[in-house]
Design a protein around this motif. Sequence first.
Motif, short mmCIF file in Angstrom:
data_model
loop_
_atom_site.label_atom_id
_atom_site.label_comp_id
_atom_site.label_asym_id
_atom_site.label_seq_id
_atom_site.Cartn_x
_atom_site.Cartn_y
_atom_site.Cartn_z
N SER A 31 26.89 -38.32 -35.86
CA SER A 31 26.34 -36.84 -34.61
C SER A 31 25.60 -35.86 -36.08
CB SER A 31 26.72 -36.28 -33.69
OG SER A 31 27.87 -35.74 -34.30
N ARG A 32 24.63 -35.25 -35.55
CA ARG A 32 24.18 -34.87 -36.85
C ARG A 32 24.65 -33.25 -36.79
NH1 ARG A 32 17.86 -33.26 -36.81
NH2 ARG A 32 17.40 -35.11 -35.52
N LEU A 33 26.04 -32.80 -35.90
CA LEU A 33 27.46 -31.96 -35.49
C LEU A 33 28.08 -32.45 -36.94
CD1 LEU A 33 28.39 -29.71 -34.98
CD2 LEU A 33 29.10 -30.58 -33.54
N GLN A 34 28.16 -33.49 -37.18
CA GLN A 34 28.97 -34.05 -37.93
C GLN A 34 28.72 -34.66 -39.51
OE1 GLN A 34 29.66 -37.68 -35.32
NE2 GLN A 34 32.03 -37.62 -35.00
N VAL A 35 27.39 -35.06 -38.83
CA VAL A 35 27.01 -34.37 -41.15
C VAL A 35 26.88 -33.68 -40.99
CG1 VAL A 35 25.00 -35.42 -42.16
CG2 VAL A 35 25.65 -36.86 -39.66
N THR A 50 11.31 -33.72 -38.11
CA THR A 50 12.53 -33.12 -37.66
C THR A 50 13.97 -34.51 -37.70
OG1 THR A 50 11.99 -33.76 -35.32
CG2 THR A 50 11.31 -32.25 -36.19
N ASN A 51 13.33 -35.06 -37.86
CA ASN A 51 14.65 -36.28 -38.20
C ASN A 51 14.77 -36.45 -40.00
OD1 ASN A 51 15.26 -36.79 -35.85
ND2 ASN A 51 13.09 -38.09 -35.14
N ARG A 70 19.12 -35.49 -55.21
CA ARG A 70 19.01 -35.54 -53.88
C ARG A 70 19.70 -36.33 -53.05
NH1 ARG A 70 13.73 -34.10 -53.25
NH2 ARG A 70 13.04 -33.37 -50.81
N VAL A 71 20.26 -35.40 -51.82
CA VAL A 71 20.74 -37.02 -50.48
C VAL A 71 20.41 -36.38 -49.50
CG1 VAL A 71 22.68 -36.89 -49.13
CG2 VAL A 71 23.23 -36.37 -51.75
N THR A 72 19.59 -37.52 -48.74
CA THR A 72 18.68 -37.50 -48.32
C THR A 72 18.94 -38.08 -46.80
OG1 THR A 72 16.75 -37.09 -48.75
CG2 THR A 72 16.19 -37.38 -46.75
N VAL A 73 19.51 -37.34 -45.52
CA VAL A 73 19.78 -38.70 -44.49
C VAL A 73 18.83 -38.11 -43.21
CG1 VAL A 73 22.02 -37.43 -44.64
CG2 VAL A 73 21.20 -36.36 -43.37
N PHE A 74 18.96 -39.88 -42.82
CA PHE A 74 17.18 -40.08 -41.76
C PHE A 74 18.59 -40.62 -40.05
CE2 PHE A 74 16.03 -40.91 -45.35
CZ PHE A 74 14.77 -40.24 -45.08
N PHE A 75 17.81 -39.39 -39.50
CA PHE A 75 17.83 -39.77 -37.96
C PHE A 75 17.62 -40.39 -36.74
CE2 PHE A 75 20.60 -35.69 -39.31
CZ PHE A 75 21.92 -36.14 -39.01
N LYS A 82 20.60 -43.96 -41.64
CA LYS A 82 19.67 -44.15 -42.70
C LYS A 82 20.43 -42.88 -43.82
CE LYS A 82 15.91 -44.31 -45.08
NZ LYS A 82 14.02 -45.42 -44.96
N ILE A 83 21.25 -42.80 -44.97
CA ILE A 83 21.39 -42.27 -46.07
C ILE A 83 20.57 -43.11 -47.19
CG2 ILE A 83 23.37 -41.03 -47.40
CD1 ILE A 83 25.53 -42.34 -45.09
N GLU A 84 19.75 -41.99 -48.02
CA GLU A 84 19.09 -42.15 -49.57
C GLU A 84 19.72 -40.83 -50.78
OE1 GLU A 84 15.12 -42.13 -49.29
OE2 GLU A 84 15.31 -43.41 -48.24
N ALA A 85 20.75 -41.65 -51.30
CA ALA A 85 21.24 -40.67 -52.66
C ALA A 85 20.58 -41.04 -53.77
CB ALA A 85 22.50 -40.16 -52.11
#
Length: 146
Positions: A31-35, A50-51, A70-75, A82-85
């Motif tokens: 979840s967003r909270l866990q991230v 927003t995602n 840079r680390v980008t997380v997608f929801f 997805k995670i891009e880092a």
Amino acid sequence: MVNVITPYKIDIVQGNFVSREQADALKEGMSRLQVRDILGTPLLVSVFHTNRWDYVFTFKRQGVEPQSRRVTVFFEGDRLVKIEADALPSEAEFVASLDSGRKTGKIPVLEMSAESLKATAVAVQPELKPLPPLPASYPPLESGAN
């Protein structure tokens, strides 16, 4: 003469440092909270995306090439998909990179010997008596006479 004297420039650290260990702890479906518990509050959250959360980190030091990651997380909804880092250092590697080359003295041992512990031991306090019970009712806050 001008090249001999150089002004001091402070180290500039900006953004969210994300270690390899933190990125490895992320799993799809979180979840967003866990991230946010793992990575912290994102540096960039766009109203138009927003995602997507962006964690950007820059470190500038005099005489050293600036670091930028840079680390980008997608929801999708509330779930991580997805995670891009960039290549991320471990926490130990990052701490080692912060060493500015200053000479330090011998690092003291941060343990107390058994003798020191005995010398600083605090006497055990006697058992405390329980407090009296609270009253069943309290007097009014204001008197009845006006």
